[in-house]
Design a protein around this motif. Structure first.
Motif, PDB file in Angstrom:
ATOM      1  N   ASP A  37       0.860  -1.309   0.042  1.00 16.33           N
ATOM      2  CA  ASP A  37      -0.063   0.241  -0.147  1.00 16.33           C
ATOM      3  C   ASP A  37       0.743   1.180   0.150  1.00 16.33           C
ATOM      4  O   ASP A  37       0.356   2.481  -0.005  1.00 16.33           O
ATOM      5  N   GLU A  38       2.114   1.312  -0.052  1.00 18.71           N
ATOM      6  CA  GLU A  38       2.879   2.137  -0.203  1.00 18.71           C
ATOM      7  C   GLU A  38       3.193   2.554  -1.492  1.00 18.71           C
ATOM      8  O   GLU A  38       3.423   1.667  -2.271  1.00 18.71           O
ATOM      9  N   ASN A  39       3.665   3.897  -1.824  1.00 18.87           N
ATOM     10  CA  ASN A  39       3.985   4.071  -3.155  1.00 18.87           C
ATOM     11  C   ASN A  39       5.157   5.156  -3.415  1.00 18.87           C
ATOM     12  O   ASN A  39       5.003   6.220  -3.856  1.00 18.87           O
ATOM     13  N   PRO A  40       6.193   4.978  -2.688  1.00 17.54           N
ATOM     14  CA  PRO A  40       7.291   5.921  -2.466  1.00 17.54           C
ATOM     15  C   PRO A  40       8.032   5.944  -3.886  1.00 17.54           C
ATOM     16  O   PRO A  40       7.809   5.292  -4.957  1.00 17.54           O
ATOM     17  N   THR A  41       8.999   6.800  -4.014  1.00 20.42           N
ATOM     18  CA  THR A  41       9.804   7.272  -5.252  1.00 20.42           C
ATOM     19  C   THR A  41      10.507   5.666  -5.384  1.00 20.42           C
ATOM     20  O   THR A  41      10.977   4.962  -4.846  1.00 20.42           O
ATOM     21  N   VAL A  61      10.627  16.672   0.314  1.00 16.08           N
ATOM     22  CA  VAL A  61      10.714  15.136   0.303  1.00 16.08           C
ATOM     23  C   VAL A  61       9.754  14.844   1.737  1.00 16.08           C
ATOM     24  O   VAL A  61       9.620  15.701   2.454  1.00 16.08           O
ATOM     25  N   THR A  62       8.980  13.964   1.033  1.00 14.18           N
ATOM     26  CA  THR A  62       7.650  13.687   2.108  1.00 14.18           C
ATOM     27  C   THR A  62       7.449  12.067   2.514  1.00 14.18           C
ATOM     28  O   THR A  62       8.163  11.377   1.700  1.00 14.18           O
ATOM     29  N   ASP A  63       6.700  11.967   3.579  1.00 15.15           N
ATOM     30  CA  ASP A  63       6.349  10.640   3.851  1.00 15.15           C
ATOM     31  C   ASP A  63       5.491   9.984   3.166  1.00 15.15           C
ATOM     32  O   ASP A  63       4.456  10.590   2.618  1.00 15.15           O
ATOM     33  N   ALA A  64       5.769   8.651   2.573  1.00 13.16           N
ATOM     34  CA  ALA A  64       4.966   8.370   1.709  1.00 13.16           C
ATOM     35  C   ALA A  64       3.631   7.809   2.091  1.00 13.16           C
ATOM     36  O   ALA A  64       2.612   7.913   1.297  1.00 13.16           O
ATOM     37  N   LYS A  65       3.181   7.739   3.283  1.00 14.91           N
ATOM     38  CA  LYS A  65       2.086   7.275   3.794  1.00 14.91           C
ATOM     39  C   LYS A  65       1.322   8.512   4.385  1.00 14.91           C
ATOM     40  O   LYS A  65       0.169   8.718   3.970  1.00 14.91           O
ATOM     41  N   THR A  66       2.075   9.414   5.038  1.00  9.64           N
ATOM     42  CA  THR A  66       1.221  10.714   5.548  1.00  9.64           C
ATOM     43  C   THR A  66       1.288  11.963   4.651  1.00  9.64           C
ATOM     44  O   THR A  66       0.555  12.842   4.940  1.00  9.64           O
TER      45      THR A  66
END
Lengths: 311, 311
Positions: B110-114, B153-158
């Motif tokens: 459920d995460e979608n980071p870089t 740069v951000t947190d992938a979930k929040t």
């Protein structure tokens, strides 16, 4: 997943597939049109199997980088007289398997010629021709046991003797080292080529062979240690036998009682290559070794013996 | 076939099996008891896949010896600044696949980071920290186009910004060469580490990247020629981004219009890493590049970012 341009879209875990099912195909399909069929087939298969291996074990970046550094170290220790790449293949059973494939491919099922096994890195194209009855021991070693080796070379189908066959023999000395490796041995010590006489016979003096360790100061030593395996080869005599119209055979002969016969570190032992050395009545030899060799005829159109084209 | 002592009996073609069905198992079973589970698993799988490859293509002795000499040549050209083993892996898609495996393994679905992509051989652990707003262009090159690169740069979930993130950037100059490769560049030209501010922002000046060829004077060049492939990498900017409590991401950013974007010779391009450079209103830059980065949180017990432990 791969977009219309063949570029992986980087979606992580969004589908049911654990890994991108199209990546390997994409790499293979990048092979260009000018690559001939055979390298295309071989390299496509290699890429597929290497990728399958990586996915199967979920190879980590640390493990992969260890492997990269290991591969770089193979060439760094290799010289004109030390082929560490070949040695790594030997330790993994690769040269033995390539030998099996080559020989299965060339033989009919109703023939039963002398078994082949691996060439190894110590054959020399420069071994001198010697006369039947000569010795290959140029530099006697204190505890070397001289053996009188003799036999007949015959046709695997008819049993007829094959005159003028070249029997090329090489072996390590009683210290476990070949002339290549030992500054105290003269060039071509324990090497020689002999031609069979009109009855197909060959005979000469050599040494009872001595078990030895692969060099363990390089990558092969590291690999053997990681595999928790000993580096020993059972004692053996190398032979390369060739005659016009016949398939060459490259093989090794092992004393049946060698303690390493069942765990040869390069996997070259076959049951019919285990032999018995007997006491000799010849005053010039302590031991007697009879070994008869059987060669298969080349079929029409079959290429000449491969080894002479490789080295 | 294998006898009770595990020795292949050398019977050629006598059974229905084309090749000895026990040989590979015999090699694997020779691994000793002291080998830990993980190397046992990895090396057993490697042996199995290499043997399957050899049987599948019926690799000839000539082809095998060509491969041995190729492997030896990899280490012979490698130096402290040239890792040809890594480059060969890159050409075969191996580094890219290892990267995919490592990142799939670490992420929740459920995460979608870089997206990550390969590190390549040009990262340096010695890049200097620079101030936000600085340039990494120490040695201007005549046709280099300066880009102002910036993002959050951000947190992938929040979606919350992540202050104090290290953004490590490196790139080739406009001649397609890194400082390592080019005596005319000073050390750390086009390299730098930046820390995001309290709003998670980073910004600095760099170059619009330039497509370049892998070095083709060694084994990788030979392999690419045999594969009938070009040696070009699409233009790219390397980033390694790390923050306390988050999974590091190592990635590359590509101009969307690069002619090599769909045939990158090391297979590192992913759709979400294709970006648009825009005209800049900043008098110090010709181009503007906005790129926002998203990081996934480390889970409890998950190891620290792997790259820092490898290199």
């Amino acid at each position: 997943m791969t977009g219309t341009n063949g570029v992986s879209n980087g979606t992580n875990g969004a589908t049911g597939d654990r890994f991108d099912p199209d990546f390997t195909r994409h790499v293979i399909e990048n092979i260009g049109p000018a690559t001939p069929d055979r390298p295309r087939f071989v390299l496509s298969s290699l890429i597929k199997h290497l990728h399958d291996f990586i996915r199967e074990v979920e190879l980590t970046p640390e493990e992969w980088m260890t492997g990269v550094q290991f591969i770089n170290s193979i060439g760094q220790i290799s010289t004109a007289k030390r082929n560490e790449g070949q040695r790594i293949c030997d330790v993994l059973g690769i040269e033995s398997l390539v030998d099996e494939v080559a020989n299965k491919f060339m033989l009919d099922s109703d023939e039963n010629p002398t078994s082949s096994t691996i060439l190894g890195p110590f054959w020399s194209p420069h071994a001198p021709f010697r006369e039947l009855g000569d010795t290959i021991v140029q530099d006697p070693y204190p505890d070397g046991k001289v053996a009188y080796m003799h036999g007949v070379v015959t046709d695997a189908k008819t049993g007829e003797p094959i005159p003028n066959t070249i029997v090329d023999i090489w072996q390590a000395s009683s210290n476990g080292q070949y002339d290549f490796q030992d500054d105290n041995q003269s060039v071509n010590n324990l090497r020689g080529k002999f031609r069979t006489n009109e009855k197909g016979e060959y005979y000469y003096y050599c040494y009872h062979p001595t078990a030895y360790s692969l060099p363990t100061d390089g990558p092969a030593g590291k690999l053997l240690k990681l595999l928790d395996r000993h580096p020993m080869r059972p004692a053996h005599i190398h032979l390369m036998v060739s005659a016009d119209g016949y398939k060459s055979v490259t093989t090794q002969l092992f004393p049946r009682d060698d303690p390493y016969a069942s765990t040869d570190t390069v996997f070259a032992v076959k049951d019919d290559l285990l032999l018995d050395f007997k006491p000799s009545t010849d005053p010039k030899a302590q031991l007697d070794l009879e070994y008869n060799i059987s060669l298969a005829r080349l079929k029409a159109g079959q290429p000449a013996p491969f080894l002479h084209t490789v080295f």
